[in-house]
Structure formats: C-alpha cells, structure tokens
Motif scaffolding. Structure first.
Motif, mmCIF file in Angstrom:
data_model
loop_
_atom_site.group_PDB
_atom_site.id
_atom_site.type_symbol
_atom_site.label_atom_id
_atom_site.label_comp_id
_atom_site.label_asym_id
_atom_site.label_seq_id
_atom_site.Cartn_x
_atom_site.Cartn_y
_atom_site.Cartn_z
ATOM 1 N N LYS A 1 5.791 0.835 5.595
ATOM 2 C CA LYS A 1 5.408 -0.076 6.673
ATOM 3 C C LYS A 1 5.042 -1.449 6.114
ATOM 4 O O LYS A 1 4.400 -1.546 5.073
ATOM 5 C CB LYS A 1 4.214 0.498 7.440
ATOM 6 C CG LYS A 1 3.762 -0.319 8.610
ATOM 7 C CD LYS A 1 2.632 0.391 9.343
ATOM 8 C CE LYS A 1 2.190 -0.408 10.567
ATOM 9 N NZ LYS A 1 1.136 0.289 11.303
ATOM 10 N N GLU B 1 0.465 -6.981 4.662
ATOM 11 C CA GLU B 1 0.046 -5.691 4.116
ATOM 12 C C GLU B 1 1.264 -4.782 4.053
ATOM 13 O O GLU B 1 1.934 -4.561 5.057
ATOM 14 C CB GLU B 1 -1.037 -5.049 4.975
ATOM 15 C CG GLU B 1 -1.532 -3.752 4.388
ATOM 16 C CD GLU B 1 -2.650 -3.134 5.201
ATOM 17 O OE1 GLU B 1 -3.054 -2.023 4.840
ATOM 18 O OE2 GLU B 1 -3.108 -3.738 6.180
ATOM 19 N N ILE B 2 1.538 -4.268 2.867
ATOM 20 C CA ILE B 2 2.694 -3.407 2.644
ATOM 21 C C ILE B 2 2.201 -2.027 2.238
ATOM 22 O O ILE B 2 1.393 -1.906 1.320
ATOM 23 C CB ILE B 2 3.608 -3.995 1.556
ATOM 24 C CG1 ILE B 2 4.088 -5.385 1.990
ATOM 25 C CG2 ILE B 2 4.784 -3.077 1.277
ATOM 26 C CD1 ILE B 2 4.613 -6.228 0.885
ATOM 27 N N THR B 3 2.683 -1.008 2.930
ATOM 28 C CA THR B 3 2.357 0.374 2.600
ATOM 29 C C THR B 3 3.619 1.032 2.074
ATOM 30 O O THR B 3 4.649 1.044 2.755
ATOM 31 C CB THR B 3 1.845 1.138 3.838
ATOM 32 O OG1 THR B 3 0.745 0.418 4.394
ATOM 33 C CG2 THR B 3 1.410 2.546 3.464
ATOM 34 N N TYR B 4 3.535 1.565 0.864
ATOM 35 C CA TYR B 4 4.686 2.220 0.243
ATOM 36 C C TYR B 4 4.713 3.696 0.616
ATOM 37 O O TYR B 4 3.707 4.247 1.089
ATOM 38 C CB TYR B 4 4.628 2.045 -1.280
ATOM 39 C CG TYR B 4 4.835 0.605 -1.690
ATOM 40 C CD1 TYR B 4 6.100 0.077 -1.829
ATOM 41 C CD2 TYR B 4 3.754 -0.229 -1.898
ATOM 42 C CE1 TYR B 4 6.296 -1.252 -2.185
ATOM 43 C CE2 TYR B 4 3.931 -1.554 -2.249
ATOM 44 C CZ TYR B 4 5.202 -2.057 -2.393
ATOM 45 O OH TYR B 4 5.389 -3.378 -2.731
ATOM 46 N N GLU C 1 0.553 3.886 -1.721
ATOM 47 C CA GLU C 1 -0.014 2.683 -2.328
ATOM 48 C C GLU C 1 0.134 1.509 -1.365
ATOM 49 O O GLU C 1 1.085 1.431 -0.600
ATOM 50 C CB GLU C 1 0.694 2.364 -3.643
ATOM 51 C CG GLU C 1 0.103 1.172 -4.369
ATOM 52 C CD GLU C 1 0.826 0.850 -5.661
ATOM 53 O OE1 GLU C 1 0.649 -0.272 -6.138
ATOM 54 O OE2 GLU C 1 1.560 1.696 -6.176
ATOM 55 N N ARG C 2 -0.839 0.583 -1.433
ATOM 56 C CA ARG C 2 -0.808 -0.592 -0.561
ATOM 57 C C ARG C 2 -0.823 -1.868 -1.386
ATOM 58 O O ARG C 2 -1.466 -1.930 -2.432
ATOM 59 C CB ARG C 2 -2.003 -0.596 0.378
ATOM 60 C CG ARG C 2 -1.916 0.465 1.414
ATOM 61 C CD ARG C 2 -3.002 0.326 2.404
ATOM 62 N NE ARG C 2 -2.718 1.214 3.525
ATOM 63 C CZ ARG C 2 -3.499 1.361 4.547
ATOM 64 N NH1 ARG C 2 -4.618 0.684 4.615
ATOM 65 N NH2 ARG C 2 -3.178 2.180 5.514
ATOM 66 N N LEU D 1 -1.596 -5.959 -0.675
ATOM 67 C CA LEU D 1 -2.109 -6.929 0.270
ATOM 68 C C LEU D 1 -1.905 -8.319 -0.314
ATOM 69 O O LEU D 1 -2.370 -8.608 -1.414
ATOM 70 C CB LEU D 1 -3.591 -6.684 0.538
ATOM 71 C CG LEU D 1 -4.248 -7.603 1.558
ATOM 72 C CD1 LEU D 1 -3.711 -7.307 2.950
ATOM 73 C CD2 LEU D 1 -5.744 -7.423 1.524
#
Length: 108
Positions: free
Chosen positions: A16, A66-69, A73-74, A76
């Motif tokens: 996301k 904000e990137i959610t793998y 893991e995130r 920011l």
C-alpha cells in the motif's frame, strides 16, 4: 522547470502507498510528482494488488508518503524537504533490496 526523469517504477514488493498533502501549500510539488509516478498505469500494472491512496487535506499539513511493503515494513517520507527524484530513488532502492531478498529466499 523540467519534470523529473521518468524511471520505471516497480511496485512488486509494495502492499500500500498512502500520499497525504494539502494542495494549497507551496511545498507539495515533489509529493504530487511522486504520486503521479506511482499512480501511473504503467507502474500500477507491475502489481495490481498494490493499493495507491491519495488523501488531499485542507489543513496545512506536511506532505507525507507512507509506503507499506508486503513483509510489513514501512517507509515514511516527508515530502516538504525532498525532491521527487530523491523520493523515487529511496523508494526504488528499498524495492530493489526487497526483490533481492525475495529472490535469495526462493533459491534456498
């Protein structure tokens, strides 16, 4: 001003991406360019399950990505002090590292 160089954005390892910004602030250009890159049809075709969400707010908030793998893991990134190129470079290097980890895990 010249637009940043269009690199191929791969979203394979991403679950996301949330981009938040106030369009009336002067420091949102790089964040909007980043959103344009990751939200393009070509980038979205690399992972149809990746959710790209943009939240446009009118509260003078700082532009944030904000990137959610997939592994949880995130990442920011605060776009007020970064260029679109810097944001894409950090994003792509993290994605490449995750892709290498996935390939190494598959070989074992």
């Amino acid at each position: 001003m010249a637009a940043p160089r269009k690199a191929t954005v791969l979203l394979k390892a991403v679950k996301k991406i949330t981009v938040q910004f106030c369009p009336f602030e002067s420091n949102v250009r790089s964040t909007r360019e980043f959103l344009s890159s990751v939200g393009s049809e070509k980038a979205r075709a690399t992972n149809m399950n990746c959710e790209v969400v943009s939240a446009v707010k009118h509260d003078k908030s700082e532009p944030v990505v904000e990137i959610t793998y997939i592994d949880g893991e995130r990442l920011l990134m605060k776009g007020a002090k970064l260029t679109a190129s810097e944001m894409l470079s950090a994003f792509q290097s993290r994605c490449a590292a995750k892709d290498q980890q996935a390939k190494a895990g598959a070989k074992k």
